[in-house]
Design a protein around this motif. Structure first.
Motif, PDB file in Angstrom:
ATOM      1  N   ALA A  24       0.766  -1.290   0.142  1.00  0.00           N
ATOM      2  CA  ALA A  24       0.066  -0.209  -0.088  1.00  0.00           C
ATOM      3  C   ALA A  24       0.827   1.250  -0.164  1.00  0.00           C
ATOM      4  O   ALA A  24       1.223   2.012   0.906  1.00  0.00           O
ATOM      5  CB  ALA A  24      -0.993  -0.134   1.120  1.00  0.00           C
ATOM      6  N   PRO A  25       1.330   1.610  -0.966  1.00  0.00           N
ATOM      7  CA  PRO A  25       2.340   2.635  -1.192  1.00  0.00           C
ATOM      8  C   PRO A  25       1.727   4.197  -0.586  1.00  0.00           C
ATOM      9  O   PRO A  25       0.590   4.428  -0.943  1.00  0.00           O
ATOM     10  CB  PRO A  25       2.522   2.830  -2.831  1.00  0.00           C
ATOM     11  N   GLY A  26       2.276   4.592   0.192  1.00  0.00           N
ATOM     12  CA  GLY A  26       1.701   5.899   0.660  1.00  0.00           C
ATOM     13  C   GLY A  26       1.163   5.606   2.179  1.00  0.00           C
ATOM     14  O   GLY A  26       0.755   6.889   2.605  1.00  0.00           O
ATOM     15  N   CYS A  27       1.153   4.626   2.425  1.00  0.00           N
ATOM     16  CA  CYS A  27       0.474   4.222   3.826  1.00  0.00           C
ATOM     17  C   CYS A  27       1.327   4.709   4.798  1.00  0.00           C
ATOM     18  O   CYS A  27       2.595   4.819   4.582  1.00  0.00           O
ATOM     19  CB  CYS A  27      -0.140   3.002   4.001  1.00  0.00           C
ATOM     20  N   THR A  28       0.769   5.114   5.918  1.00  0.00           N
ATOM     21  CA  THR A  28       1.556   5.036   7.246  1.00  0.00           C
ATOM     22  C   THR A  28       1.399   3.985   8.161  1.00  0.00           C
ATOM     23  O   THR A  28       0.400   3.201   8.245  1.00  0.00           O
ATOM     24  CB  THR A  28       1.261   6.569   7.944  1.00  0.00           C
ATOM     25  N   CYS A  29       2.582   3.605   8.919  1.00  0.00           N
ATOM     26  CA  CYS A  29       2.225   2.244   9.554  1.00  0.00           C
ATOM     27  C   CYS A  29       2.985   2.396  10.953  1.00  0.00           C
ATOM     28  O   CYS A  29       4.340   2.878  10.877  1.00  0.00           O
ATOM     29  CB  CYS A  29       3.091   1.118   9.029  1.00  0.00           C
ATOM     30  N   ALA A  30       2.221   2.564  11.988  1.00  0.00           N
ATOM     31  CA  ALA A  30       2.670   2.673  13.417  1.00  0.00           C
ATOM     32  C   ALA A  30       2.940   1.224  13.921  1.00  0.00           C
ATOM     33  O   ALA A  30       2.216   0.391  14.077  1.00  0.00           O
ATOM     34  CB  ALA A  30       1.572   3.332  14.351  1.00  0.00           C
ATOM     35  N   CYS A  31       4.332   1.071  14.213  1.00  0.00           N
ATOM     36  CA  CYS A  31       4.708  -0.158  14.844  1.00  0.00           C
ATOM     37  C   CYS A  31       4.998  -0.198  16.089  1.00  0.00           C
ATOM     38  O   CYS A  31       5.759   0.715  16.800  1.00  0.00           O
ATOM     39  CB  CYS A  31       5.837  -0.803  13.781  1.00  0.00           C
ATOM     40  N   PHE A  32       4.509  -1.364  16.776  1.00  0.00           N
ATOM     41  CA  PHE A  32       5.006  -1.512  18.220  1.00  0.00           C
ATOM     42  C   PHE A  32       5.265  -3.079  18.529  1.00  0.00           C
ATOM     43  O   PHE A  32       4.617  -3.997  17.937  1.00  0.00           O
ATOM     44  CB  PHE A  32       3.690  -1.214  18.983  1.00  0.00           C
ATOM     45  N   SER A  33       6.338  -3.021  19.333  1.00  0.00           N
ATOM     46  CA  SER A  33       6.414  -4.425  19.888  1.00  0.00           C
ATOM     47  C   SER A  33       5.676  -4.676  21.201  1.00  0.00           C
ATOM     48  O   SER A  33       5.754  -5.825  21.628  1.00  0.00           O
ATOM     49  CB  SER A  33       7.952  -4.705  19.907  1.00  0.00           C
ATOM     50  N   SER A  34       5.278  -3.576  21.847  1.00  0.00           N
ATOM     51  CA  SER A  34       4.797  -3.494  22.864  1.00  0.00           C
ATOM     52  C   SER A  34       3.310  -3.365  22.955  1.00  0.00           C
ATOM     53  O   SER A  34       2.567  -2.389  22.498  1.00  0.00           O
ATOM     54  CB  SER A  34       5.099  -2.456  23.861  1.00  0.00           C
ATOM     55  N   PRO A  35       2.087  -4.441  22.954  1.00  0.00           N
ATOM     56  CA  PRO A  35       0.944  -4.246  23.111  1.00  0.00           C
ATOM     57  C   PRO A  35       0.064  -3.069  23.794  1.00  0.00           C
ATOM     58  O   PRO A  35      -0.572  -2.504  23.386  1.00  0.00           O
ATOM     59  CB  PRO A  35       0.497  -5.639  23.704  1.00  0.00           C
ATOM     60  N   SER A  36       0.823  -2.720  25.111  1.00  0.00           N
ATOM     61  CA  SER A  36       0.420  -1.651  25.868  1.00  0.00           C
ATOM     62  C   SER A  36       0.608  -0.409  25.131  1.00  0.00           C
ATOM     63  O   SER A  36      -0.369   0.462  25.242  1.00  0.00           O
ATOM     64  CB  SER A  36       0.865  -1.905  27.259  1.00  0.00           C
ATOM     65  N   ARG A  37       1.549  -0.265  24.580  1.00  0.00           N
ATOM     66  CA  ARG A  37       2.060   0.862  23.808  1.00  0.00           C
ATOM     67  C   ARG A  37       0.911   1.256  22.514  1.00  0.00           C
ATOM     68  O   ARG A  37       0.494   2.166  22.297  1.00  0.00           O
ATOM     69  CB  ARG A  37       3.286   0.991  23.631  1.00  0.00           C
ATOM     70  N   ALA A  38       0.815  -0.032  22.096  1.00  0.00           N
ATOM     71  CA  ALA A  38      -0.066   0.068  20.795  1.00  0.00           C
ATOM     72  C   ALA A  38      -1.509   0.366  21.137  1.00  0.00           C
ATOM     73  O   ALA A  38      -2.284   1.038  20.577  1.00  0.00           O
ATOM     74  CB  ALA A  38      -0.064  -1.151  20.275  1.00  0.00           C
ATOM     75  N   LEU A  39      -1.833   0.000  22.266  1.00  0.00           N
ATOM     76  CA  LEU A  39      -3.382   0.114  22.895  1.00  0.00           C
ATOM     77  C   LEU A  39      -3.358   1.809  23.223  1.00  0.00           C
ATOM     78  O   LEU A  39      -4.287   2.508  22.951  1.00  0.00           O
ATOM     79  CB  LEU A  39      -3.756  -0.460  24.208  1.00  0.00           C
ATOM     80  N   GLU A  40      -2.293   2.306  23.908  1.00  0.00           N
ATOM     81  CA  GLU A  40      -2.265   3.912  24.375  1.00  0.00           C
ATOM     82  C   GLU A  40      -2.240   4.640  23.131  1.00  0.00           C
ATOM     83  O   GLU A  40      -3.140   5.570  23.042  1.00  0.00           O
ATOM     84  CB  GLU A  40      -0.905   3.837  24.943  1.00  0.00           C
ATOM     85  N   GLN A  41      -1.808   4.210  22.004  1.00  0.00           N
ATOM     86  CA  GLN A  41      -1.501   5.070  20.665  1.00  0.00           C
ATOM     87  C   GLN A  41      -3.117   4.770  19.905  1.00  0.00           C
ATOM     88  O   GLN A  41      -3.631   6.100  19.406  1.00  0.00           O
ATOM     89  CB  GLN A  41      -0.873   4.220  19.525  1.00  0.00           C
ATOM     90  N   ALA A  42      -3.720   3.561  20.009  1.00  0.00           N
ATOM     91  CA  ALA A  42      -5.056   3.523  19.572  1.00  0.00           C
ATOM     92  C   ALA A  42      -6.252   4.227  20.335  1.00  0.00           C
ATOM     93  O   ALA A  42      -7.382   4.751  19.707  1.00  0.00           O
ATOM     94  CB  ALA A  42      -5.475   2.233  19.560  1.00  0.00           C
ATOM     95  N   ARG A  43      -6.042   4.731  21.465  1.00  0.00           N
ATOM     96  CA  ARG A  43      -7.039   5.581  22.248  1.00  0.00           C
ATOM     97  C   ARG A  43      -6.893   7.086  21.764  1.00  0.00           C
ATOM     98  O   ARG A  43      -7.868   7.667  21.949  1.00  0.00           O
ATOM     99  CB  ARG A  43      -6.439   5.719  23.657  1.00  0.00           C
ATOM    100  N   THR A  44      -5.853   7.455  21.023  1.00  0.00           N
ATOM    101  CA  THR A  44      -5.877   8.836  20.422  1.00  0.00           C
ATOM    102  C   THR A  44      -5.695   8.990  18.857  1.00  0.00           C
ATOM    103  O   THR A  44      -6.123   9.957  18.359  1.00  0.00           O
ATOM    104  CB  THR A  44      -4.647   9.587  21.030  1.00  0.00           C
ATOM    105  N   GLU A  45      -5.399   7.815  18.286  1.00  0.00           N
ATOM    106  CA  GLU A  45      -5.330   7.938  16.766  1.00  0.00           C
ATOM    107  C   GLU A  45      -6.161   6.894  16.238  1.00  0.00           C
ATOM    108  O   GLU A  45      -6.030   5.723  16.589  1.00  0.00           O
ATOM    109  CB  GLU A  45      -3.666   7.731  16.620  1.00  0.00           C
ATOM    110  N   PRO A  46      -6.878   7.365  15.046  1.00  0.00           N
ATOM    111  CA  PRO A  46      -7.576   6.340  14.364  1.00  0.00           C
ATOM    112  C   PRO A  46      -6.841   5.599  13.475  1.00  0.00           C
ATOM    113  O   PRO A  46      -5.874   6.134  12.763  1.00  0.00           O
ATOM    114  CB  PRO A  46      -8.426   7.341  13.684  1.00  0.00           C
TER     115      PRO A  46
END
Length: 260
Positions: A24-46
């Motif tokens: 998917a050229p042009g996509c943005t990808c937020a990568c996390f090795s920590s599930p808790s940090r990923a959840l924290e990000q998902a609380r503020t970013e769609p």
């Protein structure tokens, strides 16, 4: 598109990111090795979709998926894992996809095409049955003169092309059960009004009148409930146990959806 990628193995996470950027050229990808940090990000970013492993050290990807869906109900969950044994559990929580490692850009392209590719949305008539009943023609809401005309169209769409007789329609539209000449004549007035509404919108051909019944041409419609029944993951994600909530006669179809 904005993606979320979660894997506790750094090399696998990098491979997933590279594959997503290639698919998917042009996509943005937020990568996390920590599930808790990923959840924290998902609380503020769609996010549009989350790609996650299932076995991640002390974390369980299935539980994480449920938490992500609680935060973002429309989020697509695609599991990327080395284990086939979790497939049934994954789809039980309405996962949109299940890919086995090692995943490559070709696998992801096919998955993304399935999720975001060409759909019946190109059809000019859009019908929403989840959360209420609305009809749009080329993006413009259809305005009904009578509430019963709107309800009749909802009945016909619920039938998905199957014919509806006058007696059947009257029993659905009027719960008092009275069926007499006056009720039959009023029903014909409703049919005439609905036909005029559809004609003014340029879609009169959607309504098919038979000798003893009427129906709609389901092939002309992009309808969320049709796509749900056909297994479209986007429609499944959008279902909130709220099919045509204003109409009591829709309970039979609700039961069918709940079983699915």
């Amino acid at each position: 598109m904005n993606f979320l990628a979660i894997d506790d193995e750094p090399l696998c996470l990098d491979d997933l990111r590279f594959a997503l950027e290639d698919a998917a050229p042009g996509c943005t990808c937020a990568c996390f090795s920590s599930p808790s940090r990923a959840l924290e990000q998902a609380r503020t970013e769609p996010f549009d979709a989350a790609f996650l492993d299932i076995e991640m050290g002390g974390a369980n990807g299935l539980a994480l998926a449920k938490q992500l869906k609680d935060l973002q109900p429309d989020l697509h969950i695609i599991f990327v894992t080395g284990y086939e044994k979790y497939a049934v559990s994954a789809f039980a929580i309405h996962a949109s996809g299940y890919l086995l490692k090692p995943v490559d850009s070709g696998d992801l392209k096919r998955e993304l095409t399935f999720l975001y590719g060409d759909t019946p949305a190109s059809r000019p008539i859009q019908v929403h049955t989840f959360g209420g009943f609305e009809v749009c023609v080329n993006g413009k809401p259809l305005v009904f003169n009578r509430a019963k005309s709107k309800e009749l169209l909802a009945c016909l769409i619920d039938r998905r092309g199957a014919g509806l007789t006058t007696r059947e329609a009257c029993s659905l539209l009027w719960e008092d059960g009275v069926y007499n000449i006056a009720r039959k004549n009023y029903f014909q007035t409703i049919v005439h009004d609905l036909r005029n509404t559809l004609s003014q919108a340029g879609i009169a051909s959607i309504l098919v009148k038979h000798r003893n019944s009427i129906s709609i041409r389901a092939d002309m419609i992009d309808c969320d409930s049709y796509r749900f029944l056909d297994g479209d993951p986007r429609a499944i994600n959008s279902y909130r146990h709220n099919y045509l909530p204003s109409y009591s006669w829709a309970e039979f179809s609700v039961g069918k959806m709940e079983r699915l």
